[in-house]
Write a protein that holds these residues in place. Structure first.
Motif, short mmCIF file in Angstrom:
data_model
loop_
_atom_site.label_atom_id
_atom_site.label_comp_id
_atom_site.label_asym_id
_atom_site.label_seq_id
_atom_site.Cartn_x
_atom_site.Cartn_y
_atom_site.Cartn_z
N ARG A 109 1.00 -1.38 -0.06
CA ARG A 109 0.12 0.05 0.15
C ARG A 109 1.02 1.01 -0.15
O ARG A 109 0.61 2.36 -0.27
CB ARG A 109 -1.13 -0.10 1.24
N ARG A 110 2.16 1.47 0.57
CA ARG A 110 2.58 2.31 0.86
C ARG A 110 2.95 2.33 -0.79
O ARG A 110 3.26 3.73 -0.94
CB ARG A 110 4.17 1.88 1.49
N LYS A 111 4.33 2.05 -1.41
CA LYS A 111 4.28 1.85 -2.76
C LYS A 111 3.06 2.44 -3.48
O LYS A 111 3.60 3.33 -4.89
CB LYS A 111 4.92 0.53 -2.80
N GLU A 112 2.06 1.63 -3.49
CA GLU A 112 1.05 2.52 -3.91
C GLU A 112 0.55 3.96 -4.17
O GLU A 112 0.84 5.12 -4.71
CB GLU A 112 0.22 2.23 -4.27
N LEU A 113 0.91 4.32 -2.39
CA LEU A 113 0.17 5.53 -1.99
C LEU A 113 1.62 6.62 -3.08
O LEU A 113 1.73 7.76 -3.02
CB LEU A 113 1.06 5.89 -1.13
N ILE A 114 2.90 5.74 -3.02
CA ILE A 114 4.29 6.99 -3.56
C ILE A 114 4.14 6.83 -4.86
O ILE A 114 4.32 8.46 -4.80
CB ILE A 114 5.35 5.98 -3.35
N LYS A 115 3.42 5.94 -5.83
CA LYS A 115 3.53 6.19 -7.04
C LYS A 115 2.23 7.28 -7.34
O LYS A 115 2.36 8.25 -7.95
CB LYS A 115 3.04 5.21 -7.78
N LEU A 116 0.76 7.17 -6.46
CA LEU A 116 -0.18 8.64 -5.93
C LEU A 116 0.77 9.99 -6.36
O LEU A 116 0.55 10.54 -7.03
CB LEU A 116 -1.17 8.18 -5.56
N VAL A 117 1.31 9.98 -5.45
CA VAL A 117 2.35 11.28 -4.74
C VAL A 117 2.74 11.69 -5.90
O VAL A 117 2.90 13.18 -6.27
CB VAL A 117 3.10 11.20 -3.29
N ARG A 118 3.65 10.65 -6.14
CA ARG A 118 4.79 11.15 -8.01
C ARG A 118 4.01 11.29 -8.56
O ARG A 118 4.50 12.37 -9.44
CB ARG A 118 5.66 10.16 -8.04
N SER A 119 2.45 11.04 -9.22
CA SER A 119 1.88 11.58 -9.76
C SER A 119 1.26 12.76 -9.84
O SER A 119 0.81 13.88 -10.75
CB SER A 119 1.00 10.23 -9.96
N GLU A 120 0.88 13.05 -8.65
CA GLU A 120 0.61 14.34 -8.17
C GLU A 120 1.82 15.30 -8.58
O GLU A 120 1.63 16.93 -9.05
CB GLU A 120 -0.12 14.55 -7.13
N ALA A 121 3.05 15.04 -7.85
CA ALA A 121 4.12 16.42 -7.76
C ALA A 121 4.37 16.33 -9.17
O ALA A 121 4.54 17.65 -9.96
CB ALA A 121 5.03 15.25 -7.54
N GLU A 122 3.97 15.47 -10.33
CA GLU A 122 4.09 15.57 -12.07
C GLU A 122 3.22 16.54 -12.16
O GLU A 122 3.63 17.05 -13.45
CB GLU A 122 4.78 13.91 -12.52
N ASN A 123 1.66 15.80 -11.82
CA ASN A 123 1.48 17.29 -12.72
C ASN A 123 1.45 18.43 -12.58
O ASN A 123 0.72 19.29 -12.56
CB ASN A 123 -0.57 16.38 -12.00
#
Length: 185
Positions: A109-123
């Motif tokens: 779940r932590r890895k999924e959340l990190i992917k989500l956070v990186r996506s938000e940062a890229e946006n």
């Protein structure tokens, strides 16, 4: 004209940073913080109302949030609203307050959340770059209509690039902090 353009661009870039901080604040880490309950709406006399307007939301300890409705009759509705918010939280009513324990995050779940956070940062980075592009286009239009000289345009573009670099560095800093929070056990 150039100073106004720079000021507007800077304000828009700061708004995109604030938006990123707000979005990342909703991403749940292992620690409890009251911000994750901010967007929850509770049915209050027939209309949806933000949780913070009908209850006192505070921290009991590092892993537990307490929600104390101002009206005892709202206890069950508050508990149901938190459960239905799809945050993976399991509130429990205890006397006059609702305890919301924060479950520990699994590695997956932590890895999924990190992917989500990186996506938000890229946006957010894309939004900052788009603002730079819009400002540069406005400068080119001003040169074409002979409102400013090419030297002024070049200087203004350099300033806008510096502003862009500074904001993207801030996005990276916010991202690194959130990733570190997510990986703490």
């Amino acid at each position: 004209m150039i100073a106004e353009l720079k000021k507007n661009t800077e304000q828009k870039m700061l708004k995109s940073l604030e938006s990123l901080k707000s979005d990342l604040g909703k991403v749940r880490t292992g620690r409890a913080h009251t911000g994750i309950l901010d967007h929850i709406q509770v049915e209050y006399y027939g209309s949806p109302v933000p949780l913070s307007q009908i209850a006192n939301v505070s921290l009991i300890d590092a892993r537990t949030i307490s929600v104390q409705p101002w009206e005892k009759s709202m206890l069950a509705k508050v508990e149901k609203a938190i459960r239905d918010a799809d945050l993976g939280l399991n509130p429990s009513a205890m006397g006059e307050l609702v305890r919301v324990p924060m479950p520990a995050l699994t590695e997956e779940r932590r890895k999924e959340l990190i992917k989500l956070v990186r996506s938000e940062a890229e946006n957010s980075r894309i939004a900052v770059r788009n603002l730079r592009r819009d400002a540069n286009n406005q400068l080119k239009e001003a040169v074409k209509s002979k409102e400013i000289s090419e030297d002024e345009e070049r200087r203004a573009q350099d300033d806008i690039q510096k502003l862009t670099d500074r904001n993207i560095a801030e996005v990276d800093k916010i991202l690194a902090q959130k990733e570190q929070d997510l990986m703490q056990i």
